[in-house]
Design an enzyme around this catalytic site. Structure first.
Site, short mmCIF file in Angstrom:
data_model
loop_
_atom_site.label_atom_id
_atom_site.label_comp_id
_atom_site.label_asym_id
_atom_site.label_seq_id
_atom_site.Cartn_x
_atom_site.Cartn_y
_atom_site.Cartn_z
N LYS A 176 59.92 140.51 -52.32
CA LYS A 176 60.52 140.25 -51.17
C LYS A 176 61.40 138.91 -51.23
O LYS A 176 62.40 138.81 -50.92
CB LYS A 176 59.65 140.00 -50.02
CG LYS A 176 58.40 139.09 -50.22
CD LYS A 176 57.48 139.08 -49.06
CE LYS A 176 56.46 137.91 -49.04
NZ LYS A 176 55.82 137.89 -50.62
N ARG A 219 52.73 135.12 -42.05
CA ARG A 219 51.60 135.79 -42.83
C ARG A 219 50.27 136.06 -41.94
O ARG A 219 49.33 136.79 -42.54
CB ARG A 219 51.10 134.78 -43.98
CG ARG A 219 51.80 135.12 -45.24
CD ARG A 219 51.49 134.44 -46.36
NE ARG A 219 51.44 134.66 -47.72
CZ ARG A 219 52.33 134.24 -48.38
NH1 ARG A 219 53.57 133.64 -48.14
NH2 ARG A 219 52.29 134.63 -49.72
N ARG A 244 54.85 138.07 -63.87
CA ARG A 244 55.57 136.79 -63.38
C ARG A 244 54.73 135.61 -63.93
O ARG A 244 55.31 134.54 -63.99
CB ARG A 244 55.54 136.93 -61.98
CG ARG A 244 56.23 135.52 -61.33
CD ARG A 244 56.53 135.77 -59.66
NE ARG A 244 55.58 135.70 -58.97
CZ ARG A 244 55.62 135.81 -57.61
NH1 ARG A 244 56.43 136.39 -57.07
NH2 ARG A 244 54.52 135.71 -56.95
N ARG A 279 53.43 130.43 -62.82
CA ARG A 279 52.95 129.96 -61.65
C ARG A 279 51.37 129.64 -61.74
O ARG A 279 50.93 130.56 -62.07
CB ARG A 279 53.54 131.02 -60.54
CG ARG A 279 54.66 130.62 -59.93
CD ARG A 279 55.07 131.42 -58.53
NE ARG A 279 54.12 131.66 -57.68
CZ ARG A 279 54.29 132.23 -56.31
NH1 ARG A 279 55.38 132.60 -56.14
NH2 ARG A 279 53.32 132.48 -55.56
N ARG A 320 45.03 136.86 -53.48
CA ARG A 320 45.97 136.88 -52.63
C ARG A 320 46.28 138.30 -52.16
O ARG A 320 46.59 138.40 -51.14
CB ARG A 320 47.06 136.41 -53.47
CG ARG A 320 47.10 134.84 -53.61
CD ARG A 320 48.64 134.08 -54.11
NE ARG A 320 48.77 134.62 -55.25
CZ ARG A 320 50.11 134.88 -55.79
NH1 ARG A 320 51.02 135.00 -54.86
NH2 ARG A 320 50.27 135.29 -57.19
P1 AMP Z 1 54.28 132.59 -51.74
O1 AMP Z 1 55.26 131.90 -52.95
O2 AMP Z 1 54.86 132.98 -50.77
O3 AMP Z 1 53.70 133.62 -52.50
O4 AMP Z 1 53.32 131.53 -51.43
C1 AMP Z 1 52.22 130.92 -52.36
C2 AMP Z 1 51.21 130.39 -51.77
O5 AMP Z 1 51.66 129.37 -50.68
C3 AMP Z 1 50.34 131.34 -50.87
O6 AMP Z 1 49.36 132.07 -51.44
C4 AMP Z 1 49.68 130.52 -49.91
O7 AMP Z 1 48.75 129.62 -50.33
C5 AMP Z 1 50.97 129.41 -49.52
N1 AMP Z 1 51.83 129.98 -48.40
C6 AMP Z 1 52.88 130.39 -48.48
N2 AMP Z 1 53.39 130.74 -47.23
C7 AMP Z 1 52.29 130.71 -46.22
C8 AMP Z 1 52.38 131.14 -44.83
N3 AMP Z 1 53.25 131.46 -44.22
N4 AMP Z 1 51.04 130.75 -44.52
C9 AMP Z 1 49.97 130.19 -45.07
N5 AMP Z 1 50.35 130.05 -46.39
C10 AMP Z 1 51.36 130.35 -47.29
#
Ligand code: AMP
Length: 196
Positions: free
Chosen positions: A15, A90, A129, A135, A146
């Site tokens: 995404k 989320r 990744r 990361r 996750r």
């Molecule tokens: P992402 O890069 O979108 O996979 O986000 C990495 C991490 O950031 C996630 O596993 C959460 O710990 C935190 N995170 C990102 N977006 C959100 C959100 N909308 N609500 C809560 N935690 C978030």
């Protein structure tokens, strides 16, 4: 009319890649809460210090903190014409907050794109990744955490958005180009041809 699009799907569904491509095509900013949080962690802000251990465990940062951060982002001038939301909402409370925030700006969601990918290719992509980007939250343990959080807290949004009438499911288990074509077509259709 602003074009506000939610990209949602499991971690590693692509995404972010798709939101970034569409951002270049349409000239509308990608708003990734993951990127915004990582920037806070890198700068060592108060939010970053709270978020860091939570992100490393694969759990979600509390709704109110993420929503406050998102609100600050979408009132920036570059988002006046819309935003491509990547990784937000989320949870159900976040989805409700996004509706309210957009309404305050006289806006509403143009489309919700569900990038659907089964578990097996997801795990494979996330492990790749982890090697390429390093990361901190892409270790095998946090990948599993996750995915579990996604299934429990985020996937129910599909049902919620299905009733909104702006929901599009896109098969994300295909090459990036093919997915991007469907993403653009869905957004064009949802915006009533204004982007043609
Ligand atoms: P992402 O890069 O979108 O996979 O986000 C990495 C991490 O950031 C996630 O596993 C959460 O710990 C935190 N995170 C990102 N977006 C959100 C959100 N909308 N609500 C809560 N935690 C978030």
């Amino acid at each position: 009319m602003p074009v506000d699009v939610v990209f949602f799907g499991p971690p590693g569904s692509g995404k972010g890649t798709q939101a970034s491509r569409l951002a270049s095509t349409l000239g509308i900013p990608q708003v990734s809460t993951g990127d915004l949080l990582r920037a806070n962690v890198a700068r060592g802000t108060e939010l970053g210090m709270i978020a860091k251990p939570i992100m490393e465990s694969g759990a979600l940062v509390p709704d109110d903190l993420v929503t406050r951060m998102l609100k600050e982002r979408i009132v920036q001038p570059d988002a006046a014409g819309g935003a491509l939301f990547d990784g937000y909402p989320r949870t159900v409370p976040q989805a409700e907050a996004l509706d309210r925030l957009l309404e305050e700006e006289g806006r509403s969601l143009t489309a919700v794109l569900f990038i659907d990918v089964p578990d097996a290719p997801i795990v494979e992509r996330l492990v790749k990744r982890a090697m390429l980007e390093g990361r901190a939250d892409d270790t095998p343990e946090t990948v599993a955490a996750r995915l579990k959080v996604y299934r429990e807290k985020t996937e129910p949004l599909a049902e919620l958005y299905r009733t909104h009438g702006v929901f599009h499911r896109i098969d994300g288990d295909r090459p990036v180009e093919a997915v991007a074509e469907d993403v653009l077509a869905a957004v064009k259709k949802a915006s009533g041809g204004k982007l043609a």
